[in-house]
Scaffold this active site. Structure first.
Site, PDB file in Angstrom:
ATOM      1  N   GLU A 198       0.826  -1.218   0.000  1.00 43.54           N
ATOM      2  CA  GLU A 198       0.000   0.000   0.000  1.00 43.54           C
ATOM      3  C   GLU A 198       0.855   1.260   0.000  1.00 43.54           C
ATOM      4  O   GLU A 198       0.336   2.369   0.164  1.00 43.54           O
ATOM      5  CB  GLU A 198      -0.910   0.028   1.239  1.00 43.54           C
ATOM      6  N   HIS A 200      -3.963   2.189   8.528  1.00 42.35           N
ATOM      7  CA  HIS A 200      -5.077   1.429   7.955  1.00 42.35           C
ATOM      8  C   HIS A 200      -5.270   0.180   8.801  1.00 42.35           C
ATOM      9  O   HIS A 200      -4.315  -0.545   9.081  1.00 42.35           O
ATOM     10  CB  HIS A 200      -4.788   1.039   6.498  1.00 42.35           C
ATOM     11  N   HIS A 259      -8.639  -2.803  10.441  1.00 42.59           N
ATOM     12  CA  HIS A 259      -9.941  -3.431  10.208  1.00 42.59           C
ATOM     13  C   HIS A 259     -10.759  -3.478  11.509  1.00 42.59           C
ATOM     14  O   HIS A 259     -10.959  -4.574  12.067  1.00 42.59           O
ATOM     15  CB  HIS A 259      -9.752  -4.856   9.684  1.00 42.59           C
ATOM     16  N   HIS A 264     -14.406  -3.034   4.294  1.00 43.19           N
ATOM     17  CA  HIS A 264     -12.967  -3.299   4.347  1.00 43.19           C
ATOM     18  C   HIS A 264     -12.344  -2.791   5.654  1.00 43.19           C
ATOM     19  O   HIS A 264     -11.972  -3.596   6.504  1.00 43.19           O
ATOM     20  CB  HIS A 264     -12.299  -2.677   3.107  1.00 43.19           C
TER      21      HIS A 264
HETATM   22 ZN   LIG Z   1      -7.100  -3.750   4.683  1.00 43.30          ZN
END
Ligand SMILES: [Zn+2]
Length: 269
Positions: A118, A141, A143, A214
């Site tokens: 990423e 980032h 979850h 996501h």
């Molecule tokens: Zn992810």
């Protein structure tokens, strides 16, 4: 030997990343190699560090990002686990510098751990923040279970519907995540489209952006603050779900009560 030796500022910053990585695992938000962290560490770089040879060849970022001239980043490694990074941040991530053409990076320390896949989208966000004169230096980032669950209902994907509900669960949510939760419809992970949509949402004045079905992408001055914003939002989602599990729709604070909070505490929204 580590690049962190005799660099207390840099060491403290990386220790914060490791601490947050541990929290992400403990909360169940970082299964397997899920999630990413990148931190702009340029302010901790000294002349000795700048003179260090790279331990990798220059690698293309995939984009040219002129705002990142002279910048250095700590990045989680590709395929690495947050729970491992918590114990050994420099074996599960690396410090990179952007080459003068602003289109490549090279790894400088401590091990040649390739950065997250990423990286182009994270670096694009950092470039956007620098161009805007933002003090934000960290991106996260992850979850978060309850927040991701919310995005499976179109009702909560409508602009500011989730923000309003989450803010109304307890006063601290609005106080400590004062810009709310931006919503980005489902897009392929790692895609340019998702990166562009994330920057657009941040530009619309959100610090935390929800990727439908996501996870979240959060930015703040440092990684601990970015984590805290996601944590308070997810806590609010848990309160909502607890009330629903007790068999009723939670009342939520009134608009007047939330407006009062903004006035008294000088919140941006
Ligand atoms: Zn992810």
């Amino acid at each position: 030997m580590s690049i962190l030796d005799d660099r207390p500022g840099l060491k403290a910053e990386i220790e914060k990343v490791a601490e947050v990585a541990g929290y992400l695992w403990q909360k169940g938000w970082a299964e397997r190699n899920g999630g990413n962290i990148t931190v702009n560490v340029t302010r901790f770089v000294d002349d000795t560090m700048r003179a260090m040879p790279a331990i990798s060849e220059p690698r293309p970022i995939g984009k040219t990002l002129p705002d990142l001239a002279g910048c250095w980043f700590y990045c989680k490694g590709t395929g690495k686990r947050m729970r491992d990074l918590a114990r050994e941040p420099m074996a599960n991530g690396s410090i990179i510098r952007i080459t003068p053409d602003c289109a490549h990076y090279e790894i400088v320390a401590d091990s040649p751990v390739s950065p997250t896949s990423e990286l182009p989208s994270h670096l694009a966000v950092h470039g956007y923040l620098l161009a805007k004169g933002s003090p934000y230096r960290a991106s996260l980032h992850t979850h978060p279970i309850e927040l991701v669950a919310l995005t499976h209902s179109p009702k909560w994907m409508e602009k500011d519907a989730a923000t309003r509900m989450l803010w109304s669960m307890i006063p601290e949510t609005k106080a400590f995540c004062p810009r709310g939760l931006g919503m980005v419809p489902y897009m392929l992970p790692s895609s340019v489209e998702l990166a562009d949509a994330t920057i657009k949402a941040i530009d619309e004045d959100y610090d935390v952006v929800m990727w439908e079905k996501h996870g979240v992408f959060a930015v703040d001055t440092d990684i601990m603050d970015a984590f805290d914003q996601v944590d308070v939002l997810n806590k609010a989602a848990q309160i909502y779900i607890s009330a629903k599990n007790m068999g009723f729709e939670p009342e939520g604070m009134t608009d007047a009560q939330m407006h009062e909070l903004s006035t008294v505490f000088g919140l941006p929204k």
